[in-house]
Write an enzyme that holds these catalytic residues in place. Structure first.
Site, PDB file in Angstrom:
ATOM      1  N   ALA A 274       0.867  -1.162   0.053  1.00 34.57           N
ATOM      2  CA  ALA A 274       0.013  -0.171   0.111  1.00 34.57           C
ATOM      3  C   ALA A 274       0.842   1.307  -0.200  1.00 34.57           C
ATOM      4  O   ALA A 274       0.421   2.141  -0.648  1.00 34.57           O
ATOM      5  CB  ALA A 274      -1.073   0.054   1.209  1.00 34.57           C
TER       6      ALA A 274
ATOM      7  N   GLU B  33     -17.657   6.795  -4.050  1.00 27.42           N
ATOM      8  CA  GLU B  33     -17.687   5.842  -5.328  1.00 27.42           C
ATOM      9  C   GLU B  33     -18.787   4.882  -5.019  1.00 27.42           C
ATOM     10  O   GLU B  33     -19.801   4.701  -5.684  1.00 27.42           O
ATOM     11  CB  GLU B  33     -16.490   5.282  -5.722  1.00 27.42           C
ATOM     12  CG  GLU B  33     -16.783   4.232  -6.932  1.00 27.42           C
ATOM     13  CD  GLU B  33     -15.165   3.631  -7.218  1.00 27.42           C
ATOM     14  OE1 GLU B  33     -15.462   2.770  -8.215  1.00 27.42           O
ATOM     15  OE2 GLU B  33     -14.421   4.142  -6.923  1.00 27.42           O
ATOM     16  N   ARG B  34     -18.948   4.405  -4.023  1.00 27.06           N
ATOM     17  CA  ARG B  34     -19.893   3.082  -3.552  1.00 27.06           C
ATOM     18  C   ARG B  34     -21.291   3.929  -3.236  1.00 27.06           C
ATOM     19  O   ARG B  34     -22.313   3.145  -3.416  1.00 27.06           O
ATOM     20  CB  ARG B  34     -19.264   2.258  -2.349  1.00 27.06           C
ATOM     21  CG  ARG B  34     -18.065   1.503  -2.786  1.00 27.06           C
ATOM     22  CD  ARG B  34     -17.169   0.928  -1.712  1.00 27.06           C
ATOM     23  NE  ARG B  34     -16.161   0.113  -2.237  1.00 27.06           N
ATOM     24  CZ  ARG B  34     -15.049  -0.229  -1.826  1.00 27.06           C
ATOM     25  NH1 ARG B  34     -14.869   0.193  -0.388  1.00 27.06           N
ATOM     26  NH2 ARG B  34     -14.064  -0.802  -2.635  1.00 27.06           N
TER      27      ARG B  34
ATOM     28  N   GLN C 239     -53.380 -13.005  -8.677  1.00 31.73           N
ATOM     29  CA  GLN C 239     -52.824 -12.695  -7.262  1.00 31.73           C
ATOM     30  C   GLN C 239     -51.196 -12.860  -7.179  1.00 31.73           C
ATOM     31  O   GLN C 239     -50.502 -12.033  -6.518  1.00 31.73           O
ATOM     32  CB  GLN C 239     -53.098 -13.775  -6.421  1.00 31.73           C
ATOM     33  CG  GLN C 239     -53.005 -13.690  -4.971  1.00 31.73           C
ATOM     34  CD  GLN C 239     -53.431 -14.837  -3.879  1.00 31.73           C
ATOM     35  OE1 GLN C 239     -53.069 -15.727  -4.097  1.00 31.73           O
ATOM     36  NE2 GLN C 239     -54.359 -14.288  -2.985  1.00 31.73           N
TER      37      GLN C 239
ATOM     38  N   GLN D 292     -39.419 -11.210 -15.216  1.00 32.85           N
ATOM     39  CA  GLN D 292     -40.353 -12.538 -15.228  1.00 32.85           C
ATOM     40  C   GLN D 292     -41.686 -12.145 -15.450  1.00 32.85           C
ATOM     41  O   GLN D 292     -42.650 -12.787 -16.225  1.00 32.85           O
ATOM     42  CB  GLN D 292     -40.200 -13.216 -14.026  1.00 32.85           C
ATOM     43  CG  GLN D 292     -41.060 -14.534 -13.818  1.00 32.85           C
ATOM     44  CD  GLN D 292     -40.281 -15.500 -14.573  1.00 32.85           C
ATOM     45  OE1 GLN D 292     -39.158 -15.574 -15.078  1.00 32.85           O
ATOM     46  NE2 GLN D 292     -41.060 -16.651 -15.103  1.00 32.85           N
ATOM     47  N   LEU D 293     -42.397 -10.987 -15.014  1.00 34.26           N
ATOM     48  CA  LEU D 293     -43.479 -10.517 -15.169  1.00 34.26           C
ATOM     49  C   LEU D 293     -44.125  -9.805 -16.718  1.00 34.26           C
ATOM     50  O   LEU D 293     -45.109  -9.948 -16.767  1.00 34.26           O
ATOM     51  CB  LEU D 293     -43.892  -9.481 -13.998  1.00 34.26           C
ATOM     52  CG  LEU D 293     -44.118 -10.217 -12.663  1.00 34.26           C
ATOM     53  CD1 LEU D 293     -44.350  -8.902 -11.677  1.00 34.26           C
ATOM     54  CD2 LEU D 293     -45.190 -11.223 -12.439  1.00 34.26           C
TER      55      LEU D 293
ATOM     56  N   GLY E  76     -42.865 -11.740 -18.972  1.00 31.74           N
ATOM     57  CA  GLY E  76     -42.845 -12.993 -19.755  1.00 31.74           C
ATOM     58  C   GLY E  76     -41.768 -12.980 -21.075  1.00 31.74           C
ATOM     59  O   GLY E  76     -40.986 -12.045 -20.886  1.00 31.74           O
TER      60      GLY E  76
ATOM     61  N   GLU F 120     -18.305  -9.246  -2.636  1.00 29.56           N
ATOM     62  CA  GLU F 120     -17.629 -10.173  -1.550  1.00 29.56           C
ATOM     63  C   GLU F 120     -16.612  -9.291  -0.759  1.00 29.56           C
ATOM     64  O   GLU F 120     -16.398  -9.464   0.373  1.00 29.56           O
ATOM     65  CB  GLU F 120     -16.962 -11.260  -2.359  1.00 29.56           C
ATOM     66  CG  GLU F 120     -17.950 -12.472  -2.818  1.00 29.56           C
ATOM     67  CD  GLU F 120     -18.611 -12.009  -4.121  1.00 29.56           C
ATOM     68  OE1 GLU F 120     -20.039 -12.518  -4.272  1.00 29.56           O
ATOM     69  OE2 GLU F 120     -18.260 -11.132  -4.828  1.00 29.56           O
TER      70      GLU F 120
END
Length: 383
Positions: free
Chosen positions: A182, A248-249, A285, A342-343, A345, A373
């Site tokens: 470093a 940045e994060r 639903q 997914q909704l 299709g 991580e």
């Protein structure tokens, strides 16, 4: 009805600024997605247009050509960029990261030399951290900058560099003392025009963010004047990186939550318009429950993000808090974008639908700015 409550850090001045940001993003970004995706970068003149209306370097002091605002202004512009469906313009790196390295770590001369040119769009900024073999391991970069008289001789390669193909100013993470970890890291500022030995590689072909210029860079005996050593002192690079990474994060987190909100709003509209088996998809639903879950994910995540923004505006957001908000928001984004797609299709898998772009763009957010991580490793050290 909005998905989330009004952010606690907003005020009437910021509301007025949002009108400018919204107008610019809808006019200059929204119509150009497909063309920028094909050319793998935004138009160079976009930077000049943004500079002309004062949207570059929003939180840099006015004395250096910036907007004199705060991180709140940067956050609003990021939100409006997401609402316009744009993931191509690398301004968050240019204004939120590169300009702040110069403003926080640079000498007075360095700030006066470079910040006004970044604020006007004359220069596009990039930061070159990642290397082909090191990923997130910034202590062990292989790029070297060895002192030779009144210059540094820069050798190495960098990859995954946002704005790399258009950048006129690049902050390069390099070892000025290869025998140290470093403590051997320094930051050099390279002006690319007429820089002999500097070479740009290909604009990389990514899974998502196709319109964002992400490039390889090569340095072969590039001579960089000693006055371009950021801060004027060797060995401070790693400290500078650690000081700037929280912002940045947080930038990544703001973009992630804005993308989540946009994805859910798109999906609510689509499911109320599209029919299957004789009724609107929204009336099933399962659809309502999935959207209820997604809306809750957005509301809870936004509340934590707002808390982190408030802390950052007070100068209180630490490395651990930034790691938490980065991994949490980007992880939620991936989940929510996937459920939303997914909704839709089969149509969700078609590039012509913005949800497909949101889904592919979401994946990299768990990787860049330090992988999630690595974020968990940082958090665990504070426990």
């Amino acid at each position: 009805m909005p998905l989330t409550q009004r952010s606690s850090w907003l005020d009437p001045d910021l509301d007025s600024f949002r009108e400018l940001a919204h107008s610019f993003c809808q006019k200059e970004l929204a119509p150009n997605h497909e063309r920028w995706s094909e050319q793998k970068q935004v138009d160079r003149e976009l930077w000049n247009k943004a500079g002309e209306v004062g949207l570059l370097c929003l939180s840099i002091p006015e004395e250096y050509g910036g907007g004199g605002g705060t991180f709140a202004h940067e956050a609003i512009l990021l939100e409006e960029q997401a609402k316009a469906g744009d993931d191509a313009w690398g301004n968050s790196v240019h204004s939120g990261i590169v300009a702040h390295y110069l403003n926080s770590c640079g000498t007075e001369d360095q700030k006066k030399r470079w910040l006004p040119r970044l604020a006007s769009g004359e220069l596009v900024g990039a930061i070159a951290m990642t290397e082909p073999g090191t990923g997130s391991d910034l202590q062990n970069v292989k790029t070297k900058a060895i002192r030779d008289g009144d210059h540094y001789v820069l050798n190495g390669a960098k990859t995954f560099i946002t704005n790399g193909a258009q950048a006129g100013l690049i902050i390069v993470v390099a070892k000025t003392d290869p025998n140290e970890a470093a403590k051997g890291v320094s930051l050099l500022v390279l002006e690319t025009e007429n820089a002999e030995g500097f070479r740009r590689g290909r604009v990389l072909d990514k899974v998502g963010m196709h319109g964002q210029d992400t490039s390889e860079l090569f340095f072969d005996d590039v001579r960089v004047p000693e006055e371009n050593l950021l801060g004027g002192q060797e060995g401070l690079g790693f400290i500078h990186l650690m000081q700037q990474l929280p912002q940045e994060r947080l930038i990544i987190a703001v973009a992630a939550v804005a993308a989540m909100e946009s994805a859910v709003e798109q999906t609510i509209r689509y499911t109320k318009e599209r029919t299957a088996f004789g009724r609107e998809i929204f009336k099933f639903q399962n659809t309502r429950f999935k959207l209820a879950e997604a809306a809750t994910e957005v509301a809870v995540t936004k509340a934590y993000l707002d808390q982190c923004i408030e802390r950052h505006l007070k100068g209180e957001l630490d490395v651990t808090g930034a790691a938490m908000v980065k991994w949490w928001t980007t992880d939620r984004l991936s989940r929510v974008a996937d459920e939303c797609l997914q909704l839709f299709g089969g149509y969700g898998y078609m590039n012509e639908y913005p949800i497909s772009r949101a889904w592919t763009s979401a994946r990299v957010q768990r990787i860049f700015g330090g992988t999630n991580e690595i974020m968990k490793e940082i958090i665990s050290r504070s426990l």
